[in-house]
Design an enzyme around this catalytic site. Structure first.
Site, PDB file in Angstrom:
ATOM      1  N   LYS A  86     -20.386 -16.289   1.065  1.00  0.00           N
ATOM      2  CA  LYS A  86     -21.818 -16.184   1.370  1.00  0.00           C
ATOM      3  C   LYS A  86     -22.619 -15.388   0.357  1.00  0.00           C
ATOM      4  CE  LYS A  86     -21.300 -16.414   6.358  1.00  0.00           C
ATOM      5  NZ  LYS A  86     -21.329 -15.591   7.574  1.00  0.00           N
ATOM      6  N   GLY A 107     -13.240  -3.665   0.679  1.00  0.00           N
ATOM      7  CA  GLY A 107     -14.604  -3.200   0.955  1.00  0.00           C
ATOM      8  C   GLY A 107     -15.050  -2.121  -0.009  1.00  0.00           C
ATOM      9  N   ARG A 138       0.825  -1.214   0.000  1.00  0.00           N
ATOM     10  CA  ARG A 138       0.000   0.000   0.000  1.00  0.00           C
ATOM     11  C   ARG A 138       0.858   1.263   0.000  1.00  0.00           C
ATOM     12  NH1 ARG A 138      -4.911  -2.030   3.895  1.00  0.00           N
ATOM     13  NH2 ARG A 138      -6.122  -2.917   2.202  1.00  0.00           N
TER      14      ARG A 138
END
Ligand code: ADP
Ligand code: MG
Length: 423
Positions: free
Chosen positions: A227, A403, A41
């Site tokens: 999921k 995210g 990063r």
């Protein structure tokens, strides 16, 4: 959402004090030694930083790291909730937990990578930061302390945003990993300063934004991971724009069970079975091709050394669980991406962390590496899988935000992007 934003190249930066929001939330060694275990990063931020320094801007960099608890009382409360004995929770220990999330090691590493001194402030908007920012000269760089040491950061407190903005004349955001959060340093400051994107965000907007808004067709979306429930938004949004949707990973078993299949001990979300049937029907109505696994590699336990067998989809024996897509499914899915114009991939096809169950994910990665399609990988684990399997440099774009890239693919407005000036 408008993905076309002004960048550092569209504004005058020379001689200006620039507040640069980076994503320096790097993994650190667990022993508190301050060793950065992966500096990816920091490296990713270099092009924008170097550009600003070459243009003789004075760069005031900032970032969050981890989840520090800026108030002692709250820290005690959180630790107690986690089952720690309140008597053992001293102020000293709290301060140590904060010190472990200092950005000082980042300043050190950034300096090594830039070949240049990076001065470090002891605080975010306190006396030390203010003094160092005021004294900063064109071509120099200062790093502020962890923005989450300030209570106002995650609350997007206007007073904190203003105090940060007051140190600079221009705000540049390059923290794609944090643009889905409306915090003081990711969005709030843009209320008080002209705000533009750095190169990293620009690239994410160009590729992901481009693929969503105006894809080269056919657009194939590959969705997997664990999921259904964590991918509802992505499925909903991509159903509106993709030509083909491919379902793999753990979520495929909820689809299978909903259609009457036997899934043994596989991951199953009974609450989402109806939803998965709705999605199948919706795809049909829209003329979107929806592909589900036709076979599966199942295991007698969730372990790298489990015994395994290949069975047809919906025929998983009792006591077994599906951990990867089977060979016939691999063939089907690889064929489906062959003539794609664009492929968006989020979610591994199986438990790729276990080599015995990584074959489906690897085969899809290989197929993508061989197409002429624009290939875009979003999601933290998907990016890790592609990296780990050695296909990273064969993809058009691997998103740097886990995210953030998910919310982007869900079609949600990203506060840290919406606050930037339109091009
Ligand atoms: P991303 O971070 O790319 O959005 P997810 O977090 O949704 O992806 O899913 C990644 C995880 O899904 C991986 O850790 C992988 O092991 C798991 N997974 C994939 N297939 C299965 C499966 N059949 N059973 C259990 N877990 C699975
Ligand atoms: Mg994940």
């Amino acid at each position: 959402m408008n993905y076309n934003k002004k960048t550092v190249r569209d504004v005058e930066v020379t001689g200006k004090k620039v507040l640069l929001r980076c994503d320096f939330n790097v993994p650190m060694a667990k022993d508190g030694s301050g060793v950065i275990t992966d500096d990816k990063r920091i490296r990713a931020a270099l092009p924008t930083i170097q550009y600003l320094l070459e243009q003789n801007a004075a760069v005031i960099a900032c970032s969050h790291m981890g989840k520090p608890q800026p108030s002692f009382e709250k820290w005690v409360q959180k630790q107690t909730e986690k089952g720690k004995d309140p008597a053992s929770l001293t102020e000293e220990k709290w301060k140590k937990s904060l010190a472990e999330l200092s950005l000082k090691p980042v300043a050190q590493r950034l300096g090594e990578l830039l070949g240049k001194d990076v001065s470090m402030a002891d605080d975010v908007v306190g006396a030390d930061a203010q003094a160092k920012a005021a004294a900063l000269q064109p071509g120099q760089i200062l790093l502020l302390e962890n923005t989450r040491f300030e209570k106002g950061e995650t609350k997007n407190d206007p007073a904190l945003a203003k105090a940060m903005a007051n140190m600079a004349e221009l705000y540049v955001s390059d923290a794609f990993g944090a643009v889905h959060r409306a915090h003081a340093s990711t969005a709030g400051v843009a209320e008080y300063l002209p705000a533009v994107s750095g190169f990293l965000i620009q690239k994410e907007l160009d590729f992901i934004g481009g693929a969503l808004a105006n894809p080269k067709r056919p657009l194939v979306a590959i969705l997997g991971g664990s999921k259904v429930s964590s991918k509802i938004g992505v499925i909903n949004n991509l159903l509106e724009i993709a030509d083909t949707i491919i379902i793999g990973g753990g979520m495929a078993y909820t689809f299978s069970a909903a259609q009457g299949g036997k899934v043994g001990n596989s991951l199953l979300e009974t609450d989402w079975m109806d939803y998965s049937l709705e999605m199948v029907a919706k795809a049909k109505a829209k003329g979107v091709k929806l592909l589900l696994p036709v076979d599966t590699v199942c295991a007698d336990k969730f372990a790298p050394d489990a015994n395994s067998q290949i069975v047809a989809a919906g025929e998983i024996p009792d006591g077994w669980e599906g951990l990867d897509i089977g060979p016939k499914t691999v063939e089907l899915y690889c064929a489906a991406v062959q003539d794609a114009g664009t492929v968006i991939w989020n979610g591994p096809m199986g438990v790729f962390e276990f080599p015995a169950f990584a074959k489906g994910t690897e085969a899809v990665a290989e197929a993508l590496s061989k197409t002429d399609a624009i290939t875009i990988i979003g999601g933290g684990d998907s990016a890790a899988a592609v990296q780990q399997l050695g296909y990273a440099n064969k993809m058009t774009h691997i998103s740097t935000g886990g995210g953030a890239s998910l919310e982007f693919m869900e079609g949600k407005e990203l506060p840290g992007v919406a606050c930037l000036l339109d091009a």
